[in-house]
Design a protein around this motif. Structure first.
Motif, mmCIF file in Angstrom:
data_model
loop_
_atom_site.group_PDB
_atom_site.id
_atom_site.type_symbol
_atom_site.label_atom_id
_atom_site.label_comp_id
_atom_site.label_asym_id
_atom_site.label_seq_id
_atom_site.Cartn_x
_atom_site.Cartn_y
_atom_site.Cartn_z
ATOM 1 N N GLN A 29 1.119 -0.897 0.261
ATOM 2 C CA GLN A 29 0.158 -0.412 -0.405
ATOM 3 C C GLN A 29 1.198 1.395 0.141
ATOM 4 N N ASN A 30 1.178 2.021 -1.209
ATOM 5 C CA ASN A 30 1.745 3.031 -0.780
ATOM 6 C C ASN A 30 1.165 4.606 -0.557
ATOM 7 N N LEU A 31 -0.155 4.054 0.158
ATOM 8 C CA LEU A 31 -0.143 5.557 0.589
ATOM 9 C C LEU A 31 -0.425 5.689 2.173
ATOM 10 N N LEU A 32 0.194 3.992 2.677
ATOM 11 C CA LEU A 32 0.524 3.995 3.890
ATOM 12 C C LEU A 32 0.989 5.070 4.935
ATOM 13 N N ASN A 34 1.373 8.085 4.358
ATOM 14 C CA ASN A 34 0.805 9.221 4.305
ATOM 15 C C ASN A 34 0.151 9.117 5.020
ATOM 16 N N GLN A 35 -0.793 8.722 5.542
ATOM 17 C CA GLN A 35 -2.343 7.258 5.543
ATOM 18 C C GLN A 35 -2.116 7.628 7.306
ATOM 19 N N ILE A 36 -0.955 7.127 7.203
ATOM 20 C CA ILE A 36 -0.790 7.197 9.507
ATOM 21 C C ILE A 36 0.089 8.055 9.622
ATOM 22 N N ALA A 37 0.296 9.011 8.764
ATOM 23 C CA ALA A 37 1.476 10.468 9.646
ATOM 24 C C ALA A 37 -0.119 11.266 9.414
ATOM 25 N N GLU A 38 -1.504 11.142 8.752
ATOM 26 C CA GLU A 38 -1.842 12.328 9.075
ATOM 27 C C GLU A 38 -2.973 11.807 9.989
ATOM 28 N N LEU A 39 -2.860 10.551 9.931
ATOM 29 C CA LEU A 39 -4.030 9.957 11.353
ATOM 30 C C LEU A 39 -3.256 10.109 12.806
ATOM 31 N N ASN A 40 -1.727 9.483 12.456
ATOM 32 C CA ASN A 40 -0.887 10.080 13.592
ATOM 33 C C ASN A 40 -1.580 9.179 15.203
ATOM 34 N N PRO A 41 -2.224 8.265 15.459
ATOM 35 C CA PRO A 41 -3.296 7.203 15.871
ATOM 36 C C PRO A 41 -1.970 7.392 16.953
ATOM 37 N N ASP A 42 -3.020 7.152 18.485
ATOM 38 C CA ASP A 42 -2.617 6.523 19.399
ATOM 39 C C ASP A 42 -1.683 5.591 19.632
ATOM 40 N N LEU A 43 -3.120 4.598 18.590
ATOM 41 C CA LEU A 43 -3.104 2.838 18.888
ATOM 42 C C LEU A 43 -2.971 2.586 17.109
ATOM 43 N N VAL A 44 -1.833 1.263 16.824
ATOM 44 C CA VAL A 44 -1.928 0.660 15.890
ATOM 45 C C VAL A 44 -1.995 -0.723 16.099
ATOM 46 N N ILE A 45 -3.183 -0.987 16.077
ATOM 47 C CA ILE A 45 -2.479 -3.053 16.256
ATOM 48 C C ILE A 45 -2.803 -3.353 15.043
ATOM 49 N N ILE A 46 -1.678 -4.190 14.538
ATOM 50 C CA ILE A 46 -1.380 -5.590 14.214
ATOM 51 C C ILE A 46 -2.285 -6.479 13.964
ATOM 52 N N ASP A 47 -3.432 -7.132 13.188
ATOM 53 C CA ASP A 47 -3.901 -8.217 14.194
ATOM 54 C C ASP A 47 -3.636 -9.021 12.533
#
Length: 157
Positions: A29-32, A34-47
């Protein structure tokens, strides 16, 4: 789609889950970044994970490398995000138990611990090897003995 409140409070839930997705799918996913930076989440769950070994023998080194790449992307583009890594419950392919679920559990735990990520040991919490038969018997797993029912996923959550 994002649902946000005007007060910027509460939980903002965003999911990139796609049936059949694997770690490699996420890395394509090429946009990942940029999207992670834009969302700036407190928590990322990798499931993820079962699709990385469901139909073929597990390659621990490759899965570890892929998880590390995803961790690196998250930390580079959203350095304040916490990361939680989970693993797969026991699964079957047709009538055969997939013993690599245990191997995958070990790999995800090692990666999480080595990289200061939180770890949710779903494989062992859900009962480990052969437990899918109990989940299915109790109507918490679908007939494929891979996916859970809505009630099963509610328990996992």
């Amino acid at each position: 789609m994002l649902i946000e409140s005007k007060s910027n409070q509460g939980i903002l839930y965003n999911s990139v889950g796609i049936n059949g997705a694997s770690y490699k799918s996420i890395l394509k996913q090429n946009l990942l970044p940029n999207q992670i930076a834009e969302l700036n989440p407190d928590l990322v769950i990798i499931d993820l994970g079962a699709n990385d070994f469901y139909k073929q023998k597990i390659c621990s080194e490759e899965i570890e490398k892929d998880i590390l790449k995803i961790i690196d992307i998250i930390r580079k583009y959203s350095p304040n995000s916490n990361i939680l890594i989970s693993n797969s419950q026991d699964i079957y392919r047709r009538r055969y138990n997939i013993k690599d679920c245990c191997v995958f559990s070990d790999v995800t735990k090692k990666v999480a611990m080595d990289n200061k990520c939180a770890f949710y040991d779903w494989y062992n919490i859900s009962g480990s090897r052969y437990s899918m038969l109990k989940w299915y018997k109790n109507k918490l797993a679908k007939t494929d003995k891979v996916h859970l029912t809505n009630n099963g996923y509610a328990i996992k959550g």
